[in-house]
Design a protein around this motif. Structure first.
Motif, PDB file in Angstrom:
ATOM      1  N   PHE A  34      -1.098   8.406  -4.001  1.00  0.00           N
ATOM      2  CA  PHE A  34       0.115   7.721  -3.571  1.00  0.00           C
ATOM      3  C   PHE A  34      -0.123   6.282  -3.097  1.00  0.00           C
ATOM      4  O   PHE A  34       0.650   5.738  -2.332  1.00  0.00           O
ATOM      5  N   SER A  35      -1.196   5.675  -3.593  1.00  0.00           N
ATOM      6  CA  SER A  35      -1.472   4.274  -3.247  1.00  0.00           C
ATOM      7  C   SER A  35      -1.031   3.352  -4.378  1.00  0.00           C
ATOM      8  O   SER A  35      -0.945   3.779  -5.512  1.00  0.00           O
ATOM      9  N   GLY A  76       4.363   5.531  -2.427  1.00  0.00           N
ATOM     10  CA  GLY A  76       4.786   6.680  -1.640  1.00  0.00           C
ATOM     11  C   GLY A  76       6.274   6.634  -1.349  1.00  0.00           C
ATOM     12  O   GLY A  76       6.962   7.653  -1.378  1.00  0.00           O
ATOM     13  N   ARG A 129      -4.382  10.100  -0.635  1.00  0.00           N
ATOM     14  CA  ARG A 129      -4.529   8.660  -0.443  1.00  0.00           C
ATOM     15  C   ARG A 129      -4.568   7.899  -1.770  1.00  0.00           C
ATOM     16  O   ARG A 129      -3.867   6.912  -1.970  1.00  0.00           O
ATOM     17  N   LYS A 130      -5.394   8.381  -2.690  1.00  0.00           N
ATOM     18  CA  LYS A 130      -5.530   7.688  -3.965  1.00  0.00           C
ATOM     19  C   LYS A 130      -4.290   7.893  -4.841  1.00  0.00           C
ATOM     20  O   LYS A 130      -3.860   6.994  -5.552  1.00  0.00           O
ATOM     21  N   ASP A 175       0.820  -1.208   0.000  1.00  0.00           N
ATOM     22  CA  ASP A 175       0.000   0.000   0.000  1.00  0.00           C
ATOM     23  C   ASP A 175       0.856   1.261   0.000  1.00  0.00           C
ATOM     24  O   ASP A 175       0.462   2.288  -0.581  1.00  0.00           O
ATOM     25  N   ASN A 176       2.009   1.203   0.645  1.00  0.00           N
ATOM     26  CA  ASN A 176       2.845   2.397   0.803  1.00  0.00           C
ATOM     27  C   ASN A 176       4.043   2.441  -0.148  1.00  0.00           C
ATOM     28  O   ASN A 176       4.834   3.381  -0.089  1.00  0.00           O
ATOM     29  N   SER A 205       5.735   7.470   4.383  1.00  0.00           N
ATOM     30  CA  SER A 205       4.677   7.337   3.387  1.00  0.00           C
ATOM     31  C   SER A 205       3.309   7.146   4.026  1.00  0.00           C
ATOM     32  O   SER A 205       2.302   7.657   3.520  1.00  0.00           O
ATOM     33  N   TRP A 206       3.268   6.408   5.140  1.00  0.00           N
ATOM     34  CA  TRP A 206       1.971   6.075   5.762  1.00  0.00           C
ATOM     35  C   TRP A 206       1.164   7.310   6.158  1.00  0.00           C
ATOM     36  O   TRP A 206      -0.006   7.437   5.766  1.00  0.00           O
ATOM     37  N   ARG A 227      -0.188   9.243   3.142  1.00  0.00           N
ATOM     38  CA  ARG A 227      -1.344   8.578   2.531  1.00  0.00           C
ATOM     39  C   ARG A 227      -2.603   8.707   3.379  1.00  0.00           C
ATOM     40  O   ARG A 227      -3.708   8.482   2.878  1.00  0.00           O
TER      41      ARG A 227
END
Length: 369
Positions: free
Chosen positions: A368-369, A313, A365-366, A309-310, A355-356, A359
């Motif tokens: 850098f996912s 990012g 969120r969208k 997920d990250n 990155s978390w 995001r």
């Protein structure tokens, strides 16, 4: 779209390697990066970094382009042209703009504390040098160009009449290796390794273009489904057993150990055989690792989900972390190889931690996912 965990896991691994390669440049001086601590290192360290960076350069960005080609075709078959183009412009264009006008100047300021940022911006805009401020996001720029060109071709009448069968046979792999080799060899007659056009290393683009196209074929002809774990092991074993001795022979007989850089390009045999080695390792290793990941890493636990997920990012934001940590530890005197591993161990988790929270900001969120 339904996610493919094995591709997410593989892409995350490649992004981690991107961070490590940039750390390698920092402590080897081989390549181009914002901050380089060592330019003159011992023979042992030189061999290690040449091996590590050379082998990763041969395949990892090509693999990312292949994955991008696969999902480009997948998206175009399920979305309208307008929706696909707008999603590409936002998904790739927005991070690219953020990097160019906000992140890159920050990096340069870290390296040069006395930099006049206002003058820096003025000069960059006037002489268009801002086009080279892409840093590692040159990949997003290239991918955006590839995607837009392919979208235009995809919608033409001529494209709809083209139906090229492609099976994952050894002869087809050999033909593809030779095609990339010849393409790269002739490109490097004009743009040898180390060339830079607006931060685009076009000397590597033959493999990127071919593997992006290969990703499209992979979707259309279910190529990944033809690679099981057994085939993957065969290809990856081939890449290692043949690739490592071939690299050593090319490096030794080209005079690279004596400082001669004939392999970088030109009308000579070392440049041709280096391009051949790169193409061979690129394709065989990618086929091998794809087969292994598809069958052995096609699921995710909580940690793997966090990493994937990250990962994007991390790709965009890893430079300030790497530069900051490198500068903070500049006074520590260690072997370049030991320092490389130490910095990588620190920087990789820090970039994911950075990155978390980025995001978690809703607009990002969208993107850098």
């Amino acid at each position: 779209m339904n996610r493919l965990p094995w591709i997410d896991n593989l892409r995350a691994l490649m992004i981690i390697l991107v961070v490590m390669v940039h750390a390698g440049v920092t402590y080897s001086g081989i390549g181009s990066w914002y901050y380089v601590e060592n330019k003159n290192i011992g023979l042992g360290s030189s061999i290690f970094f040449a091996f590590f960076q050379g082998f990763n350069q041969a395949y990892f960005m090509s693999l990312l382009f292949m994955i991008a080609g696969y999902f480009t075709q997948r998206s175009l078959t399920t979305k309208s042209t307008g929706k696909f183009v707008s999603s590409r412009l936002s998904r790739l264009g927005i991070p690219l703009i953020i990097y160019i006008f906000f992140i890159h100047p920050l990096y340069v300021k870290l390296i040069k504390p006395n930099l006049d940022l206002i003058k820096f911006y003025q000069t960059g805009i006037i002489n268009l040098s801002f086009l080279s401020w892409t840093g590692p996001t040159w990949f997003l720029e290239a991918l955006l160009i590839f995607s837009l060109i392919y979208t235009a071709l995809f919608k033409t009448t001529l494209y709809s009449k083209i139906n090229i069968p492609f099976g994952l046979k050894t002869i087809n792999v050999i033909i593809l290796i030779l095609f990339i080799t010849i393409f790269a060899f002739f490109t490097r007659l004009f743009l040898p390794i180390g060339s830079d056009v607006m931060n685009l290393q076009l000397e590597y683009f033959p493999a990127y273009i071919v593997m992006f196209t290969f990703g499209i074929f992979a979707y259309n002809h279910n190529i990944f489904e033809q690679i099981d774990h057994r085939a993957g092991k065969k290809w990856i074993l081939t890449s290692i057993v043949v690739g490592i001795p071939l690299w050593m022979l090319v490096i030794f007989f080209s005079g690279a150990t004596k400082g001669e850089m004939l392999i970088f390009g030109g009308l000579n045999w070392p440049a041709f055989f280096y391009a051949l080695w790169e193409s061979f390792f690129c394709l065989t290793f990618i086929l091998g690792i794809a087969g292994i990941f598809r069958e052995r890493f096609n699921e995710q636990n909580t940690i793997q989900k966090f990493i994937t997920d990250n990962a994007f990012g991390v790709f965009v934001f890893h430079a300030p972390v790497l530069i900051t940590v490198s500068l903070l530890l500049k006074s520590i005197i260690l072997s370049p190889v030991i320092k490389f591993f130490m910095i990588s161990t620190v920087v990789i988790p820090l970039t994911f931690i950075l990155s978390w929270p980025i995001r978690r900001i809703k607009p990002f969120r969208k993107i850098f996912s």
